[in-house]
Design a protein around this motif. Structure first.
Motif, mmCIF file in Angstrom:
data_model
loop_
_atom_site.group_PDB
_atom_site.id
_atom_site.type_symbol
_atom_site.label_atom_id
_atom_site.label_comp_id
_atom_site.label_asym_id
_atom_site.label_seq_id
_atom_site.Cartn_x
_atom_site.Cartn_y
_atom_site.Cartn_z
ATOM 1 N N GLY A 122 0.802 -1.215 0.000
ATOM 2 C CA GLY A 122 0.000 0.000 0.000
ATOM 3 C C GLY A 122 0.834 1.265 0.000
ATOM 4 O O GLY A 122 0.562 2.212 -0.745
ATOM 5 N N VAL A 123 1.876 1.289 0.816
ATOM 6 C CA VAL A 123 2.747 2.462 0.891
ATOM 7 C C VAL A 123 3.527 2.619 -0.415
ATOM 8 O O VAL A 123 3.657 3.729 -0.938
ATOM 9 N N THR A 124 4.009 1.513 -0.961
ATOM 10 C CA THR A 124 4.729 1.581 -2.236
ATOM 11 C C THR A 124 3.807 2.107 -3.338
ATOM 12 O O THR A 124 4.230 2.942 -4.148
ATOM 13 N N ASN A 125 2.560 1.651 -3.370
ATOM 14 C CA ASN A 125 1.609 2.171 -4.355
ATOM 15 C C ASN A 125 1.425 3.677 -4.206
ATOM 16 O O ASN A 125 1.396 4.410 -5.197
ATOM 17 N N ALA A 126 1.293 4.144 -2.967
ATOM 18 C CA ALA A 126 1.112 5.582 -2.736
ATOM 19 C C ALA A 126 2.314 6.375 -3.241
ATOM 20 O O ALA A 126 2.164 7.404 -3.902
ATOM 21 N N ILE A 127 3.506 5.876 -2.949
ATOM 22 C CA ILE A 127 4.732 6.586 -3.337
ATOM 23 C C ILE A 127 4.943 6.534 -4.847
ATOM 24 O O ILE A 127 5.162 7.562 -5.497
ATOM 25 N N VAL A 128 4.890 5.337 -5.420
ATOM 26 C CA VAL A 128 5.215 5.149 -6.836
ATOM 27 C C VAL A 128 4.112 5.642 -7.763
ATOM 28 O O VAL A 128 4.363 6.356 -8.729
ATOM 29 N N HIS A 129 2.870 5.255 -7.472
ATOM 30 C CA HIS A 129 1.771 5.574 -8.374
ATOM 31 C C HIS A 129 1.009 6.834 -7.961
ATOM 32 O O HIS A 129 0.547 7.580 -8.819
ATOM 33 N N GLY A 130 0.871 7.056 -6.659
ATOM 34 C CA GLY A 130 0.121 8.221 -6.194
ATOM 35 C C GLY A 130 0.836 9.526 -6.451
ATOM 36 O O GLY A 130 0.241 10.493 -6.914
ATOM 37 N N TYR A 131 2.124 9.549 -6.158
ATOM 38 C CA TYR A 131 2.864 10.795 -6.288
ATOM 39 C C TYR A 131 3.744 10.863 -7.523
ATOM 40 O O TYR A 131 4.151 11.952 -7.923
ATOM 41 N N ARG A 132 4.065 9.734 -8.128
ATOM 42 C CA ARG A 132 4.820 9.716 -9.381
ATOM 43 C C ARG A 132 5.999 10.681 -9.375
ATOM 44 O O ARG A 132 6.084 11.589 -10.196
ATOM 45 N N GLU A 133 6.861 10.486 -8.410
ATOM 46 C CA GLU A 133 8.112 11.252 -8.304
ATOM 47 C C GLU A 133 7.917 12.720 -7.912
ATOM 48 O O GLU A 133 8.833 13.516 -8.031
ATOM 49 N N THR A 134 6.736 13.086 -7.456
ATOM 50 C CA THR A 134 6.537 14.422 -6.910
ATOM 51 C C THR A 134 6.413 14.271 -5.399
ATOM 52 O O THR A 134 5.972 13.239 -4.908
ATOM 53 N N PRO A 135 6.817 15.279 -4.642
ATOM 54 C CA PRO A 135 6.742 15.147 -3.186
ATOM 55 C C PRO A 135 5.303 15.176 -2.676
ATOM 56 O O PRO A 135 4.427 15.805 -3.274
ATOM 57 N N GLY A 136 5.098 14.477 -1.595
ATOM 58 C CA GLY A 136 3.792 14.458 -0.955
ATOM 59 C C GLY A 136 3.893 13.744 0.374
ATOM 60 O O GLY A 136 4.974 13.318 0.783
ATOM 61 N N LYS A 155 -2.518 12.029 -1.122
ATOM 62 C CA LYS A 155 -3.258 13.092 -1.809
ATOM 63 C C LYS A 155 -2.650 13.294 -3.196
ATOM 64 O O LYS A 155 -2.508 14.413 -3.676
ATOM 65 N N GLY A 156 -2.307 12.163 -3.810
ATOM 66 C CA GLY A 156 -1.652 12.177 -5.110
ATOM 67 C C GLY A 156 -2.615 12.266 -6.272
ATOM 68 O O GLY A 156 -3.695 12.858 -6.164
ATOM 69 N N GLY A 165 -6.893 13.356 -9.108
ATOM 70 C CA GLY A 165 -6.435 14.654 -8.617
ATOM 71 C C GLY A 165 -6.623 14.878 -7.133
ATOM 72 O O GLY A 165 -6.202 15.895 -6.593
ATOM 73 N N LYS A 166 -7.243 13.928 -6.432
ATOM 74 C CA LYS A 166 -7.520 14.116 -5.004
ATOM 75 C C LYS A 166 -6.859 13.083 -4.107
ATOM 76 O O LYS A 166 -6.823 13.241 -2.905
ATOM 77 N N GLY A 167 -6.389 11.991 -4.691
ATOM 78 C CA GLY A 167 -5.706 10.989 -3.885
ATOM 79 C C GLY A 167 -6.491 9.710 -3.697
ATOM 80 O O GLY A 167 -7.578 9.534 -4.256
ATOM 81 N N THR A 168 -5.905 8.843 -2.896
ATOM 82 C CA THR A 168 -6.435 7.500 -2.695
ATOM 83 C C THR A 168 -6.375 7.124 -1.224
ATOM 84 O O THR A 168 -5.411 7.457 -0.532
ATOM 85 N N THR A 169 -7.383 6.407 -0.764
ATOM 86 C CA THR A 169 -7.391 5.809 0.567
ATOM 87 C C THR A 169 -7.651 4.321 0.413
ATOM 88 O O THR A 169 -8.655 3.924 -0.177
#
Length: 149
Positions: free
Chosen positions: A52-66, A87-88, A132-136
């Motif tokens: 879940g955390v890897t998905n948020a980092i890799v896919h949610g933010y796509r190399e942008t900070p968050g 909030k990616g 545009g709003k993110g994932t939970t």
């Protein structure tokens, strides 16, 4: 009727850096161990959290900070509810994203098994997202106490 009340909770918020996936695993395993979860439940939820955390980092933010939020709640019934929030970029088609082998990052040789792995290690998995709003991601699992048969 017995009330299923919250016995303990943990909330962790961290920057979307890949090294923080290990931090999330350690926090979750420590929380679960202190709650009396057996080793297999700890291992399964650590793996689910990693995905879940890897998905948020890799896919949610796509190399942008968050920021990524991991929140756990332990209920008196032995049920654990775990949230992973970002909030990616969000997910356009949740059903498609949850299909095994689907990935939004094929150039990175991603297997596309994150949601399938999370689902296999949990009793319940729900995904809410908006572009545009993110994932939970919400996961639930009943953990077994060390002193129970």
């Amino acid at each position: 009727m017995i009330m299923d009340t919250v016995k303990n909770k943990l909330k962790l918020i961290f920057p979307s850096h890949s090294e923080n996936e290990g931090l999330a695993r350690l926090a979750v395993s420590g929380f679960l161990a202190s709650a009396g979860a057996d080793i297999s439940a700890v291992a399964e939820l650590k793996t689910a959290v990693s995905e879940g955390v890897t998905n948020a980092i890799v896919h949610g933010y796509r190399e942008t900070p968050g920021l990524v939020t991991v929140e756990l709640k332990l209920f008196s019934s032995g049920r654990v509810r775990l949230y992973i929030k970002d909030k990616g970029v969000g997910i356009e088609d949740i059903k498609k994203a949850m299909e095994p082998l689907f990935t939004t990052a094929p150039e990175e040789e991603r297997a596309g098994l994150g949601f399938a792995i999370m689902e296999s290690f949990c009793d319940k998995l729900r995904v809410k997202s908006a572009p545009g709003k993110g994932t939970t991601v919400t996961m639930e699992k009943y953990i077994y106490k060390r002193d129970e048969p």
